[in-house]
Design a protein around this motif. Sequence first.
Motif, PDB file in Angstrom:
ATOM      1  N   SER A 178      39.763  46.614  35.667  1.00 29.40           N
ATOM      2  CA  SER A 178      39.880  47.438  36.876  1.00 29.40           C
ATOM      3  C   SER A 178      40.139  46.573  38.100  1.00 29.40           C
ATOM      4  O   SER A 178      39.624  45.457  38.212  1.00 29.40           O
ATOM      5  CB  SER A 178      38.611  48.264  37.091  1.00 29.40           C
ATOM      6  OG  SER A 178      37.495  47.425  37.319  1.00 29.40           O
ATOM      7  N   VAL A 179      40.965  47.080  39.019  1.00 31.72           N
ATOM      8  CA  VAL A 179      41.288  46.352  40.248  1.00 31.72           C
ATOM      9  C   VAL A 179      41.324  47.300  41.441  1.00 31.72           C
ATOM     10  O   VAL A 179      41.618  48.485  41.311  1.00 31.72           O
ATOM     11  CB  VAL A 179      42.661  45.643  40.153  1.00 31.72           C
ATOM     12  CG1 VAL A 179      42.630  44.544  39.101  1.00 31.72           C
ATOM     13  CG2 VAL A 179      43.766  46.645  39.850  1.00 31.72           C
ATOM     14  N   GLY A 180      40.996  46.766  42.595  1.00 29.88           N
ATOM     15  CA  GLY A 180      41.247  47.429  43.863  1.00 29.88           C
ATOM     16  C   GLY A 180      42.515  46.828  44.427  1.00 29.88           C
ATOM     17  O   GLY A 180      42.806  45.650  44.171  1.00 29.88           O
ATOM     18  N   VAL A 181      43.277  47.600  45.184  1.00 31.25           N
ATOM     19  CA  VAL A 181      44.587  47.128  45.644  1.00 31.25           C
ATOM     20  C   VAL A 181      44.824  47.462  47.116  1.00 31.25           C
ATOM     21  O   VAL A 181      44.473  48.556  47.574  1.00 31.25           O
ATOM     22  CB  VAL A 181      45.732  47.758  44.810  1.00 31.25           C
ATOM     23  CG1 VAL A 181      47.099  47.290  45.325  1.00 31.25           C
ATOM     24  CG2 VAL A 181      45.580  47.447  43.334  1.00 31.25           C
ATOM     25  N   ALA A 235      38.422  42.889  39.977  1.00 28.12           N
ATOM     26  CA  ALA A 235      39.271  41.940  40.708  1.00 28.12           C
ATOM     27  C   ALA A 235      39.980  42.698  41.826  1.00 28.12           C
ATOM     28  O   ALA A 235      39.955  43.940  41.864  1.00 28.12           O
ATOM     29  CB  ALA A 235      40.285  41.277  39.787  1.00 28.12           C
ATOM     30  N   PHE A 236      40.585  41.937  42.730  1.00 29.70           N
ATOM     31  CA  PHE A 236      41.276  42.553  43.852  1.00 29.70           C
ATOM     32  C   PHE A 236      42.691  42.014  43.934  1.00 29.70           C
ATOM     33  O   PHE A 236      42.933  40.818  43.751  1.00 29.70           O
ATOM     34  CB  PHE A 236      40.549  42.274  45.165  1.00 29.70           C
ATOM     35  CG  PHE A 236      41.032  43.118  46.311  1.00 29.70           C
ATOM     36  CD1 PHE A 236      40.468  44.353  46.568  1.00 29.70           C
ATOM     37  CD2 PHE A 236      42.087  42.694  47.111  1.00 29.70           C
ATOM     38  CE1 PHE A 236      40.928  45.153  47.610  1.00 29.70           C
ATOM     39  CE2 PHE A 236      42.561  43.480  48.144  1.00 29.70           C
ATOM     40  CZ  PHE A 236      41.978  44.721  48.394  1.00 29.70           C
ATOM     41  N   VAL A 237      43.640  42.909  44.234  1.00 25.39           N
ATOM     42  CA  VAL A 237      45.051  42.537  44.325  1.00 25.39           C
ATOM     43  C   VAL A 237      45.593  42.909  45.702  1.00 25.39           C
ATOM     44  O   VAL A 237      45.395  44.037  46.166  1.00 25.39           O
ATOM     45  CB  VAL A 237      45.885  43.270  43.255  1.00 25.39           C
ATOM     46  CG1 VAL A 237      47.362  42.895  43.384  1.00 25.39           C
ATOM     47  CG2 VAL A 237      45.367  42.947  41.852  1.00 25.39           C
ATOM     48  N   LYS A 259      34.764  38.915  43.994  1.00 23.08           N
ATOM     49  CA  LYS A 259      35.520  38.764  42.754  1.00 23.08           C
ATOM     50  C   LYS A 259      36.865  38.076  43.031  1.00 23.08           C
ATOM     51  O   LYS A 259      37.241  37.839  44.177  1.00 23.08           O
ATOM     52  CB  LYS A 259      35.749  40.124  42.095  1.00 23.08           C
ATOM     53  CG  LYS A 259      34.471  40.900  41.823  1.00 23.08           C
ATOM     54  CD  LYS A 259      33.547  40.171  40.864  1.00 23.08           C
ATOM     55  CE  LYS A 259      32.304  41.000  40.569  1.00 23.08           C
ATOM     56  NZ  LYS A 259      31.351  40.291  39.676  1.00 23.08           N
ATOM     57  N   THR A 260      37.599  37.793  41.957  1.00 25.43           N
ATOM     58  CA  THR A 260      38.868  37.062  42.082  1.00 25.43           C
ATOM     59  C   THR A 260      39.891  37.821  42.914  1.00 25.43           C
ATOM     60  O   THR A 260      40.071  39.030  42.760  1.00 25.43           O
ATOM     61  CB  THR A 260      39.462  36.785  40.691  1.00 25.43           C
ATOM     62  OG1 THR A 260      38.498  36.071  39.911  1.00 25.43           O
ATOM     63  CG2 THR A 260      40.734  35.943  40.799  1.00 25.43           C
ATOM     64  N   PHE A 261      40.554  37.078  43.783  1.00 26.28           N
ATOM     65  CA  PHE A 261      41.602  37.628  44.642  1.00 26.28           C
ATOM     66  C   PHE A 261      42.957  37.213  44.092  1.00 26.28           C
ATOM     67  O   PHE A 261      43.236  36.019  43.926  1.00 26.28           O
ATOM     68  CB  PHE A 261      41.437  37.092  46.066  1.00 26.28           C
ATOM     69  CG  PHE A 261      42.443  37.628  47.055  1.00 26.28           C
ATOM     70  CD1 PHE A 261      42.210  38.823  47.719  1.00 26.28           C
ATOM     71  CD2 PHE A 261      43.610  36.917  47.346  1.00 26.28           C
ATOM     72  CE1 PHE A 261      43.135  39.319  48.647  1.00 26.28           C
ATOM     73  CE2 PHE A 261      44.531  37.402  48.263  1.00 26.28           C
ATOM     74  CZ  PHE A 261      44.291  38.607  48.913  1.00 26.28           C
ATOM     75  N   TYR A 262      43.793  38.186  43.791  1.00 25.09           N
ATOM     76  CA  TYR A 262      45.157  37.931  43.328  1.00 25.09           C
ATOM     77  C   TYR A 262      46.122  38.254  44.470  1.00 25.09           C
ATOM     78  O   TYR A 262      46.252  39.404  44.883  1.00 25.09           O
ATOM     79  CB  TYR A 262      45.490  38.801  42.108  1.00 25.09           C
ATOM     80  CG  TYR A 262      44.764  38.389  40.853  1.00 25.09           C
ATOM     81  CD1 TYR A 262      45.348  37.507  39.949  1.00 25.09           C
ATOM     82  CD2 TYR A 262      43.486  38.867  40.575  1.00 25.09           C
ATOM     83  CE1 TYR A 262      44.688  37.107  38.790  1.00 25.09           C
ATOM     84  CE2 TYR A 262      42.807  38.476  39.417  1.00 25.09           C
ATOM     85  CZ  TYR A 262      43.411  37.600  38.533  1.00 25.09           C
ATOM     86  OH  TYR A 262      42.743  37.220  37.389  1.00 25.09           O
ATOM     87  N   GLY A 263      46.789  37.229  44.987  1.00 27.20           N
ATOM     88  CA  GLY A 263      47.719  37.453  46.089  1.00 27.20           C
ATOM     89  C   GLY A 263      47.868  36.220  46.942  1.00 27.20           C
ATOM     90  O   GLY A 263      47.451  35.124  46.579  1.00 27.20           O
TER      91      GLY A 263
END
Length: 386
Positions: A178-181, A235-237, A259-263
Amino acid sequence: MKKLLRGAAVVSVASLTIVGLAACAGDSAASTDSSSGKSTVYFGVSAATTGQYAQYGEQFKEAFDLAVEQVNAKGGIDGHPVALKYEDSQSDPKQSVAVAQKFVGDDSISLVFGDYSSAASIPASPIYTAGKLLQYGFNNSNPDFTAKGTQYQWSTSITTSATYTWTADYIKKQGIDSVGVTYLNTADWGIPAYDAFKTEAKKIGLKIVDAEGVLDTSDDYRPSLTKAVADKPEAFVHIGYGPDAAKIVTQLRAIGYDKTFYGGQDEESFDGTKDAEGAINGAEFLASNPATEVQDFVKAFKKKYPQETEVTGFEAGAYDALNVAVAAAKIGGTSREGILAGFKKVKDVPSVVYGKITFDQSTRRVASPQLTPSILKDGSWVAYNG
C-alpha cells in the motif's frame, strides 16, 4: 550539489566570442566564421535561464558547452565548428512559443534543443514543424511530445508512463502492498504520470490508499499529506520535480510519517534536504557508474567546472543530446533537412546515460531505455540493491 542560479539571460555563444551572427545563404544552416575561414554550424537552445526552472537551464548550458568544446577540439562536424545560440524561455509556454518563432526565422539554426519541460515544448512544436526545424526535446518525458508530434519532434528521455509503470512494479517487488501518493496536478505532465502509476498499481495489486493532486508553487502541503497517510500506507510516492519533492518530504516527516519515500530528483534542493535521505527512485544516469565513458565525462565535467561537486542526469542528458545531434549532422549534413535525415539513420551513438543510443523510429525515442534503482545517501544518488 548543483548551484541554484537565477541570473540574467544567457547571451553568449558556447565557447566562441561572436558579436554578430549572420545567417547563411541557401539551406546550409551555417554561417561564416571569418577568423577561421570555415562555416559554423549553429544549434539553438530553448531553456530557462531565469525563473523557477533556471537551475536546469544552467545545468544544461554547462553540459552543452563542455560537449561543444570537446567536439570542436576533435574537428567539429567534418571540419566545421559547432556553436550554440541560447534563448531564455523561462520554461514557460508563452515564452517558448516566442523563442520558437525566433529560431525558425533564423536560417543559420539547423536544430533546436529544448525545452526543459514538456509543458513548454509541446505548444512550440507546431511552429518548429511548420519551419521544418528539428525540435530535440531531450528532457521531455511526456509521451505526447513525440506521440502527437510530427517527424520533427525527437527525445532521448524515457517517458513518464514508462518511468511510473516501472516505479509501481519496483515498489511492489519490495514487498510493499500500500502507498500514499501526491502528484503534480498538471494536465501536461503530472496527471498522465499519475495515471500510468495508478493503472500499473491496479494491475499488480499495489493499493493506493489516497492520492492528492498538488501544485509545485505551493508552500504548505500538510493538509494533502495528512489525507494521503491517514490510512498508514507502507510507503509514500511523490510524482513531481525535485524542488516540490524537497518541500513534500520535509513536511511529510514533520507530520510524523517515517516510511520510505519514493520520488525526488537529482538536483540541489532535493539532494540537500536532510529529510530526503533514503529516498528511492529509478535513475537513467548515475555519476557513480564505473563505465569508462561515464567516468571520463564526470572527470571532464568537474575539471571544467571545479565549483560543481556533483554531476547529475540533467547534465548527462544535455551532453548526450549535443553528441547525438553532431552524429546526425555527420550522417545527413548540417542543413535542417540533413539533420532530420541524420536522426533517421543514427545508430549506437556513444551515450553516458544509456551506453549507446539508437532511436526507435516509430516513437522517435530511445529504443529500450533502462532505469536503475537508486537511493539518496549522504546527499548523493547511488545504485540500490533493495
